[in-house]
Design a protein around this motif. Structure first.
Motif, PDB file in Angstrom:
ATOM      1  N   GLU A  60     -13.587 -17.106  -3.647  1.00  0.00           N
ATOM      2  CA  GLU A  60     -12.346 -17.826  -3.352  1.00  0.00           C
ATOM      3  C   GLU A  60     -11.463 -17.012  -2.411  1.00  0.00           C
ATOM      4  OE1 GLU A  60      -9.787 -20.760  -3.031  1.00  0.00           O
ATOM      5  OE2 GLU A  60     -11.637 -20.925  -4.206  1.00  0.00           O
ATOM      6  N   ARG A  61     -11.424 -15.696  -2.607  1.00  0.00           N
ATOM      7  CA  ARG A  61     -10.617 -14.835  -1.741  1.00  0.00           C
ATOM      8  C   ARG A  61     -11.137 -14.882  -0.300  1.00  0.00           C
ATOM      9  NH1 ARG A  61      -5.642 -13.032  -1.231  1.00  0.00           N
ATOM     10  NH2 ARG A  61      -6.045 -14.054   0.759  1.00  0.00           N
ATOM     11  N   LYS A  62     -12.446 -14.839  -0.131  1.00  0.00           N
ATOM     12  CA  LYS A  62     -13.033 -14.916   1.209  1.00  0.00           C
ATOM     13  C   LYS A  62     -12.736 -16.263   1.860  1.00  0.00           C
ATOM     14  CE  LYS A  62     -16.827 -11.696   0.261  1.00  0.00           C
ATOM     15  NZ  LYS A  62     -18.301 -11.546   0.092  1.00  0.00           N
ATOM     16  N   GLU A  63     -12.806 -17.328   1.068  1.00  0.00           N
ATOM     17  CA  GLU A  63     -12.523 -18.659   1.598  1.00  0.00           C
ATOM     18  C   GLU A  63     -11.053 -18.781   1.985  1.00  0.00           C
ATOM     19  OE1 GLU A  63     -13.383 -22.624   2.742  1.00  0.00           O
ATOM     20  OE2 GLU A  63     -14.564 -20.809   2.457  1.00  0.00           O
ATOM     21  N   LEU A  64     -10.165 -18.204   1.186  1.00  0.00           N
ATOM     22  CA  LEU A  64      -8.742 -18.226   1.520  1.00  0.00           C
ATOM     23  C   LEU A  64      -8.473 -17.466   2.816  1.00  0.00           C
ATOM     24  CD1 LEU A  64      -7.037 -17.674  -1.961  1.00  0.00           C
ATOM     25  CD2 LEU A  64      -6.841 -19.704  -0.513  1.00  0.00           C
ATOM     26  N   LYS A  85      -1.866 -19.125  -3.671  1.00  0.00           N
ATOM     27  CA  LYS A  85      -3.147 -19.082  -4.374  1.00  0.00           C
ATOM     28  C   LYS A  85      -3.735 -17.681  -4.309  1.00  0.00           C
ATOM     29  CE  LYS A  85      -7.321 -21.886  -4.944  1.00  0.00           C
ATOM     30  NZ  LYS A  85      -8.102 -23.045  -4.417  1.00  0.00           N
ATOM     31  N   GLY A  86      -3.532 -17.014  -3.180  1.00  0.00           N
ATOM     32  CA  GLY A  86      -4.008 -15.645  -3.029  1.00  0.00           C
ATOM     33  C   GLY A  86      -3.370 -14.689  -4.016  1.00  0.00           C
ATOM     34  N   VAL A  87      -2.100 -14.912  -4.337  1.00  0.00           N
ATOM     35  CA  VAL A  87      -1.425 -14.077  -5.336  1.00  0.00           C
ATOM     36  C   VAL A  87      -2.162 -14.161  -6.669  1.00  0.00           C
ATOM     37  CG1 VAL A  87       0.673 -13.801  -6.713  1.00  0.00           C
ATOM     38  CG2 VAL A  87       0.848 -14.203  -4.254  1.00  0.00           C
ATOM     39  N   ALA A  88      -2.480 -15.383  -7.086  1.00  0.00           N
ATOM     40  CA  ALA A  88      -3.168 -15.582  -8.368  1.00  0.00           C
ATOM     41  C   ALA A  88      -4.571 -14.988  -8.344  1.00  0.00           C
ATOM     42  CB  ALA A  88      -3.223 -17.070  -8.703  1.00  0.00           C
ATOM     43  N   VAL A  89      -5.293 -15.206  -7.253  1.00  0.00           N
ATOM     44  CA  VAL A  89      -6.671 -14.704  -7.148  1.00  0.00           C
ATOM     45  C   VAL A  89      -6.690 -13.180  -7.169  1.00  0.00           C
ATOM     46  CG1 VAL A  89      -8.697 -14.569  -5.654  1.00  0.00           C
ATOM     47  CG2 VAL A  89      -7.507 -16.754  -5.942  1.00  0.00           C
ATOM     48  N   ASP A  90      -5.804 -12.563  -6.406  1.00  0.00           N
ATOM     49  CA  ASP A  90      -5.780 -11.098  -6.341  1.00  0.00           C
ATOM     50  C   ASP A  90      -5.412 -10.475  -7.681  1.00  0.00           C
ATOM     51  OD1 ASP A  90      -6.446 -11.315  -3.704  1.00  0.00           O
ATOM     52  OD2 ASP A  90      -4.474 -10.770  -2.913  1.00  0.00           O
ATOM     53  N   VAL A 125       4.603 -13.491 -15.263  1.00  0.00           N
ATOM     54  CA  VAL A 125       5.520 -12.346 -15.165  1.00  0.00           C
ATOM     55  C   VAL A 125       5.593 -11.858 -13.721  1.00  0.00           C
ATOM     56  CG1 VAL A 125       5.861  -9.933 -15.830  1.00  0.00           C
ATOM     57  CG2 VAL A 125       5.205 -11.619 -17.557  1.00  0.00           C
ATOM     58  N   TYR A 126       4.435 -11.776 -13.075  1.00  0.00           N
ATOM     59  CA  TYR A 126       4.370 -11.308 -11.685  1.00  0.00           C
ATOM     60  C   TYR A 126       5.113 -12.268 -10.760  1.00  0.00           C
ATOM     61  CZ  TYR A 126       2.168  -8.977  -7.667  1.00  0.00           C
ATOM     62  OH  TYR A 126       1.926  -8.266  -6.508  1.00  0.00           O
ATOM     63  N   ARG A 127       4.965 -13.561 -11.003  1.00  0.00           N
ATOM     64  CA  ARG A 127       5.688 -14.576 -10.224  1.00  0.00           C
ATOM     65  C   ARG A 127       7.191 -14.342 -10.298  1.00  0.00           C
ATOM     66  NH1 ARG A 127       5.763 -19.655 -13.599  1.00  0.00           N
ATOM     67  NH2 ARG A 127       7.119 -18.201 -14.723  1.00  0.00           N
ATOM     68  N   ASP A 128       7.687 -14.091 -11.504  1.00  0.00           N
ATOM     69  CA  ASP A 128       9.123 -13.861 -11.677  1.00  0.00           C
ATOM     70  C   ASP A 128       9.571 -12.586 -10.970  1.00  0.00           C
ATOM     71  OD1 ASP A 128       9.164 -16.144 -13.190  1.00  0.00           O
ATOM     72  OD2 ASP A 128       9.162 -15.107 -15.124  1.00  0.00           O
ATOM     73  N   PRO A 138       1.140  -8.334  -0.525  1.00  0.00           N
ATOM     74  CA  PRO A 138       0.707  -8.646   0.848  1.00  0.00           C
ATOM     75  C   PRO A 138       0.577 -10.140   1.127  1.00  0.00           C
ATOM     76  CG  PRO A 138      -1.109  -7.744  -0.453  1.00  0.00           C
ATOM     77  CD  PRO A 138       0.137  -7.530  -1.246  1.00  0.00           C
ATOM     78  N   ASN A 139       0.480 -10.949   0.072  1.00  0.00           N
ATOM     79  CA  ASN A 139       0.393 -12.398   0.268  1.00  0.00           C
ATOM     80  C   ASN A 139       1.751 -13.027   0.572  1.00  0.00           C
ATOM     81  OD1 ASN A 139      -2.528 -13.101  -0.591  1.00  0.00           O
ATOM     82  ND2 ASN A 139      -1.805 -11.830  -2.275  1.00  0.00           N
ATOM     83  N   VAL A 140       2.819 -12.317   0.251  1.00  0.00           N
ATOM     84  CA  VAL A 140       4.168 -12.866   0.422  1.00  0.00           C
ATOM     85  C   VAL A 140       4.687 -12.472   1.799  1.00  0.00           C
ATOM     86  CG1 VAL A 140       6.517 -12.931  -0.467  1.00  0.00           C
ATOM     87  CG2 VAL A 140       4.585 -12.733  -2.052  1.00  0.00           C
ATOM     88  N   VAL A 141       4.798 -13.461   2.656  1.00  0.00           N
ATOM     89  CA  VAL A 141       5.289 -13.250   4.014  1.00  0.00           C
ATOM     90  C   VAL A 141       6.625 -13.968   4.155  1.00  0.00           C
ATOM     91  CG1 VAL A 141       4.828 -13.593   6.465  1.00  0.00           C
ATOM     92  CG2 VAL A 141       2.936 -13.094   4.892  1.00  0.00           C
ATOM     93  N   GLY A 142       7.656 -13.218   4.497  1.00  0.00           N
ATOM     94  CA  GLY A 142       8.968 -13.827   4.640  1.00  0.00           C
ATOM     95  C   GLY A 142       9.652 -14.031   3.300  1.00  0.00           C
ATOM     96  N   TYR A 143      10.510 -15.050   3.242  1.00  0.00           N
ATOM     97  CA  TYR A 143      11.280 -15.317   2.029  1.00  0.00           C
ATOM     98  C   TYR A 143      10.352 -15.796   0.914  1.00  0.00           C
ATOM     99  CZ  TYR A 143      15.209 -16.853  -0.835  1.00  0.00           C
ATOM    100  OH  TYR A 143      16.118 -17.002  -1.850  1.00  0.00           O
TER     101      TYR A 143
END
Length: 206
Positions: A60-64, A85-90, A125-128, A138-143
């Motif tokens: 899934e990570r490679k496909e993303l 989705k990458g946040v969850a996969v990683d 927890v990580y989302r919060d 690294p998946n979070v770009v910008g705001y």
């Protein structure tokens, strides 16, 4: 071995030495009784489940990565979805690696559904923390607001797919969570009592 690199925390050789008092063996192999359901969890099944889950997550990570590379910046909503989705996969992959390689705590050996609950709560927890700006991902770009919104919407479905679970798997989360919290409190209490005893011994010894 996970991904050809990571060694099992509890290898067959280690289990065969019989140094773990909570480890038992029957005709199927070595097992422990799970904290969550008081049921047998076989080491081979546990590590096999982690390996299969990790393989799906890697794919899934490679496909993303491929989709993100092929998506233009104008498709911002699509990119945000892929990155969420990458946040969850990683995070799933990091958790699998940690549980797979942990050889210091038999508590990491648990049923698939219980492990799924652990990862589910870790993602929430990580989302919060992402929303509060407490972590750099690294998946979070910008705001991060849009990423957090998408994580909130899709993380359960993403995990059910990667774990190959039925939807009802997370309906039991309250049971697993409560048992794990109780176990954590018990360990904390034991640690505090031991520290108090050691402090008393030191006091009398001076």
């Amino acid at each position: 071995m996970l991904d050809g690199r990571f060694q099992r925390g509890f290898s067959q050789e280690r289990l065969a030495k019989g140094q773990e008092p909570k480890v038992r063996k029957d005709e199927r192999g070595y097992y422990v009784m799970s904290l969550s359901e008081n049921t047998k969890v076989y080491f081979e099944d546990f590590y096999g489940f982690l390996s299969a889950t990790y393989a799906r997550a890697q794919m899934e990570r490679k496909e993303l990565d491929r989709k993100i590379e092929a998506t233009t910046a104008r498709s911002s909503e699509t990119l945000t979805y892929y990155r969420a989705k990458g946040v969850a996969v990683d995070l799933l992959m990091r958790t699998v690696r940690r549980f797979y390689t942990d050889g210091s705590n038999l508590g990491v050996v648990m049923t698939p559904w219980c492990f799924g609950t652990v990862v589910l709560e870790k993602i929430e927890v990580y989302r919060d923390r992402i929303g509060k700006g407490e972590v750099q991902d690294p998946n979070v770009v910008g705001y991060p607001y849009d990423i957090v919104r998408y994580i909130d919407e899709i993380h359960k479905a993403v995990l059910l797919e990667l774990f190959d679970f039925p939807e009802k798997a997370f309906q039991m989360r309250w049971q697993y969570s409560e048992i794990l919290r109780r176990y954590s409190r018990i360990l904390t209490d034991i640690t505090s009592r031991l520290q108090a005893v050691l402090s008393t011994v030191k006091t009398f010894g001076t």
